[in-house]
Design a protein around this motif. Structure first.
Motif, short mmCIF file in Angstrom:
data_model
loop_
_atom_site.label_atom_id
_atom_site.label_comp_id
_atom_site.label_asym_id
_atom_site.label_seq_id
_atom_site.Cartn_x
_atom_site.Cartn_y
_atom_site.Cartn_z
N LEU A 1 0.60 -1.38 -0.22
CA LEU A 1 -0.41 -0.13 0.13
C LEU A 1 0.62 1.49 0.47
CD1 LEU A 1 -2.75 0.78 0.28
CD2 LEU A 1 -2.62 0.73 2.54
N VAL A 2 2.05 1.60 1.00
CA VAL A 2 2.75 2.50 1.09
C VAL A 2 3.62 2.44 -0.47
CG1 VAL A 2 4.38 3.39 2.26
CG2 VAL A 2 2.68 2.28 3.58
N ALA A 3 3.94 1.76 -1.05
CA ALA A 3 5.03 1.61 -2.07
C ALA A 3 4.04 1.70 -3.39
CB ALA A 3 5.12 0.10 -2.94
N GLN A 4 2.47 1.62 -3.53
CA GLN A 4 1.97 2.11 -4.66
C GLN A 4 2.48 3.81 -4.67
OE1 GLN A 4 -2.46 1.82 -3.59
NE2 GLN A 4 -2.56 0.47 -5.34
N TYR A 5 2.61 4.16 -3.36
CA TYR A 5 2.32 5.87 -4.19
C TYR A 5 3.79 6.77 -4.10
CZ TYR A 5 -2.85 5.41 -3.57
OH TYR A 5 -4.11 5.09 -4.18
N THR A 6 4.84 5.81 -3.90
CA THR A 6 6.21 6.01 -3.30
C THR A 6 6.85 6.98 -5.26
OG1 THR A 6 6.86 4.01 -4.67
CG2 THR A 6 7.41 4.56 -2.32
N THR A 7 6.29 6.77 -6.67
CA THR A 7 6.17 7.52 -7.36
C THR A 7 5.87 8.43 -7.47
OG1 THR A 7 5.75 6.48 -8.81
CG2 THR A 7 7.42 5.66 -8.92
N ALA A 8 4.80 9.03 -6.93
CA ALA A 8 4.02 10.10 -6.60
C ALA A 8 4.71 11.47 -6.01
CB ALA A 8 2.90 9.55 -6.40
N LYS A 9 4.42 12.27 -6.42
CA LYS A 9 4.82 13.32 -5.71
C LYS A 9 4.58 13.87 -4.64
CE LYS A 9 8.25 16.37 -7.96
NZ LYS A 9 7.87 17.04 -9.31
N LEU A 10 3.29 13.94 -4.23
CA LEU A 10 2.14 14.17 -3.40
C LEU A 10 2.18 12.62 -2.53
CD1 LEU A 10 -1.18 15.43 -4.29
CD2 LEU A 10 1.44 16.67 -3.18
N GLY A 11 2.74 11.98 -2.69
CA GLY A 11 2.68 10.69 -2.03
C GLY A 11 1.97 9.93 -1.91
N GLN A 12 1.55 9.51 0.20
CA GLN A 12 0.40 8.98 0.87
C GLN A 12 -0.98 10.01 0.88
OE1 GLN A 12 1.31 5.53 1.38
NE2 GLN A 12 3.07 6.08 0.63
N LEU A 13 -0.53 10.95 -0.04
CA LEU A 13 -1.66 12.06 0.03
C LEU A 13 -2.86 11.67 -1.22
CD1 LEU A 13 -2.04 15.03 1.68
CD2 LEU A 13 -1.85 16.04 -0.11
N TRP A 14 -2.53 10.48 -1.89
CA TRP A 14 -3.36 10.57 -3.04
C TRP A 14 -4.45 9.01 -2.29
CZ3 TRP A 14 -4.07 12.37 -6.89
CH2 TRP A 14 -3.82 12.66 -7.79
N GLN A 15 -4.15 8.38 -1.03
CA GLN A 15 -4.86 7.77 -0.72
C GLN A 15 -6.16 8.26 0.14
OE1 GLN A 15 -3.36 5.33 2.27
NE2 GLN A 15 -1.22 4.90 1.33
N VAL A 16 -6.12 9.55 0.41
CA VAL A 16 -6.76 10.38 0.35
C VAL A 16 -7.27 11.15 -0.39
CG1 VAL A 16 -8.15 11.91 2.27
CG2 VAL A 16 -6.36 10.23 2.73
N LEU A 17 -7.39 11.59 -1.59
CA LEU A 17 -7.16 12.39 -2.50
C LEU A 17 -7.82 11.62 -3.71
CD1 LEU A 17 -4.67 14.35 -3.49
CD2 LEU A 17 -6.79 15.24 -2.68
N THR A 18 -7.55 9.65 -4.00
CA THR A 18 -8.43 9.34 -5.24
C THR A 18 -9.80 8.67 -4.45
OG1 THR A 18 -6.29 8.35 -4.77
CG2 THR A 18 -8.33 7.20 -5.77
N PRO A 19 -10.44 8.82 -3.33
CA PRO A 19 -12.13 9.03 -2.77
C PRO A 19 -12.24 10.38 -3.08
CG PRO A 19 -10.48 8.21 -1.10
CD PRO A 19 -9.66 8.31 -1.96
#
Lengths: 270, 323
Positions: free
Chosen positions: B62-80
């Motif tokens: 789950l953590v690795a999913q967004y490692t390449t994105a600049k906003l990082g873990q924020l996408w977990q909330v942004l996506t929904p």
């Protein structure tokens, strides 16, 4: 000279002429596998459709008879080298001992669960080296407490951090040698009943090769059996006292390393 | 010199074991056939011993999913959040569903998140074996750990979406009620159901990679049939009763309705929301009927799917390394 060598051989055989504990028994093993997409015939959609309608077997599926009737028994405390030219079936044999490839005929009996250690299979590339160490250990069945206890020694052994803090970088940023070192370190952290090594020693620098040789010797002392596939005959000579020569999926020779490797290098089949 | 061409047989058993056949030797020392499938109870024990692996694998992924994105873990909330925004724009603003239903946007978001949980668990399960062949060929562990871990990842993602959902629900003037406690058992049952389906699809996907091309179409059909974005109850009223019953057993509808009821019990209250029609004349998703036996349906689906999925997956355990 040669006669003297034979005499010592005979002597050693006579000395340990007592029952040994077998760890791997291969009994007339045949391995056949199907290769999809072998590329024969036209690969167009229409030809695929007409094959489905006419219920013809796809020419893209071919059977490869990779191992043809190999039998041997390996004992506790032995290090066995597997040699042979490319595509001779060495790696297939190793995968079968590990239980990853089912045998078509015959059977392989093992003591416990053999572990395959190859440089081709990668761990999870998107994760950091750190996570991979923890996950690898947990997957091998260690408890979280054991992982915490051994974590530092694994990282130290791999030497990944010798040139800076690489362990906290994703594994995709590692060179192939670094990846192989970390994988070896993870797998070697646990005592295996049977450890199978596929070319792992060929990678890594001089210092790491020395360390891994020492570790393999330790593993052997801890009563395991080691199988080593390599094209580096010197590595085989240094680590294994017994060698099996495979060609075309058939066992050509099984004996003391010096003898088998010498014949193999000359291309002299018995 | 004749001894040299006649090498010492290092394979032959010595001493007391001399003369034993390989099979007899293996039996004598209790060796087992390599790669043989363990019995079901043993397999369950092995899997239980790897529970730490499953949870840390899921978290790491789950953590690795967004490692390449600049906003990082924020996408977990942004996506929904973005998902909800899109649905609000299309169904709420453009199709004007919101005029008649104050709870529509919350109703819609619950449906979308709950359905997405099943959808993505199945999709991830289908690829769980084929995408992790490297791991499977390198290390030994019960392979069922993979589809289970991928379902856990989707569950973690759903829990993050739930936080967003609570904010949306509260913003729509829906007060927290005791029914919110029902969210927990509903999630447990749906997770079991999803794990079962993920294990079935993992085995199918490991053998036939074609299935992963087909899955998006099957899942999309399921989504439209289940009434994630609109209520289907108006459309099936004219069907024969038997088909209505069959239809009511659709697991996706069952789990969505449970969760909708848990979040907004009022929306099932006919007195409060007598139902109506939107500008286009479609029936609005209000005043739904919750079958009395809905918990039985949810429980049955969960247990049946999980047990069948587990056994089906285990049956092929020794072959997953083949690829």
């Amino acid at each position: 000279m040669a006669d003297a060598a034979i005499d010592t051989l005979k002597e050693t055989t006579a000395v340990d002429n007592q029952a040994r504990v077998p760890t791997v028994v291969a009994d007339d093993v045949h391995i056949i596998y199907k290769v999809h997409g072998a590329g024969a015939g036209k690969g167009s959609a229409t030809s695929a459709l007409s094959r489905m309608i006419t219920r013809k077997k796809s020419p893209a599926i071919r059977e490869v008879h990779a191992v043809r009737g190999i039998s041997f028994t390996a004992y506790k405390g032995e290090a066995v080298g597997l040699i042979g030219s490319n595509g001779s079936g060495k790696s297939t044999m190793l995968a079968a001992i590990a239980g990853l490839l089912p045998t078509a005929r015959g059977a392989i009996y093992t003591n416990g669960q053999p572990s395959l250690l190859g440089v081709n299979a990668a761990l999870m590339n998107d994760l950091t080296g750190e996570r991979n160490v923890v996950l690898g250990c947990l997957a091998m069945g260690m408890s979280p407490a054991q992982v915490r206890e051994r974590y530092q020694s694994i990282v130290d052994f791999s030497g990944i951090n010798e040139k800076g803090d690489f362990i906290s970088l994703p594994m995709r940023t590692y060179s192939s040698g670094m990846g192989a070192r970390l994988r070896f370190s993870i797998a070697a952290a646990k005592t295996h009943d049977v450890l199978l090594i596929d070319e792992a020693l060929a990678t890594g620098d001089q210092g790491f090769q020395q360390r891994s040789k020492a570790r393999i010797n330790e593993l052997r002392k801890e009563a395991g059996t080691v199988f080593l596939v390599s094209h580096d005959n010197n590595a085989i000579r240094e680590t294994c006292e017994r060698t099996i020569w495979i060609e075309h999926g058939e066992l050509i020779m099984d004996g003391h390393t010096d003898e088998v490797v010498r014949r193999y290098e000359k291309g002299e089949r018995p | 010199m004749s001894t040299l061409s006649d090498p010492v047989n290092l394979s032959a058993p010595r001493g007391a074991d001399a003369g034993l056949t390989p099979k007899q030797l293996a039996d004598k020392y209790g060796l087992s056939v390599s790669g043989k499938r363990p019995s079901l109870p043993k397999y369950i024990r092995q899997l239980w011993a790897r529970r730490a692996f499953i949870s840390s694998f899921a978290t790491a992924r789950l953590v690795a999913q967004y490692t390449t994105a600049k906003l990082g873990q924020l996408w977990q909330v942004l996506t929904p959040l973005l998902n909800c925004a899109v649905f609000y724009l299309v169904f709420g603003v453009i199709m004007k569903s919101r005029d008649g239903v104050p709870v529509y946007i919350a109703w819609l978001c619950v449906g979308v998140f709950v359905f997405q949980f099943s959808q993505s668990a199945i999709q991830a399960g289908t690829r769980s074996i084929s995408d992790n062949l490297g791991l499977i060929r390198a290390l030994h562990f019960p392979r069922a750990a993979l589809p289970i871990a991928f379902t856990v990842i989707q569950l973690q993602q759903l829990l993050i979406s739930m936080v967003v959902l609570v904010a949306i629900v509260l913003a729509n003037d829906i007060k927290p009620a005791m029914t919110w406690l029902l969210i927990v058992p509903a999630l447990v049952l749906q997770s079991l159901f999803n794990t079962g389906l993920a294990m079935v699809m993992a085995r199918v996907g490991a053998k036939t990679s074609d299935i992963s091309q087909l899955m998006p179409f099957l899942l999309r059909t399921w989504m439209y049939v289940s009434g994630v974005m609109y209520s289907v109850s108006g459309y099936i009223k004219s069907w024969p009763t038997i088909w209505q019953t069959v239809y009511s057993w659709n697991p996706a509808t069952v789990y969505m309705d449970l969760m909708r009821y848990a979040f907004m019990p009022d929306s099932f209250d006919k007195a409060k929301y007598p139902g109506g029609y939107d500008a286009a004349g479609h029936q609005l998703p209000t005043a739904l009927n919750l079958p009395h036996h809905i918990w039985i349906m949810a429980g049955t689906w969960a247990i049946v799917a999980f047990v069948i999925g587990f056994v089906f997956f285990w049956k092929s355990e020794e072959e997953y390394g083949r690829g």
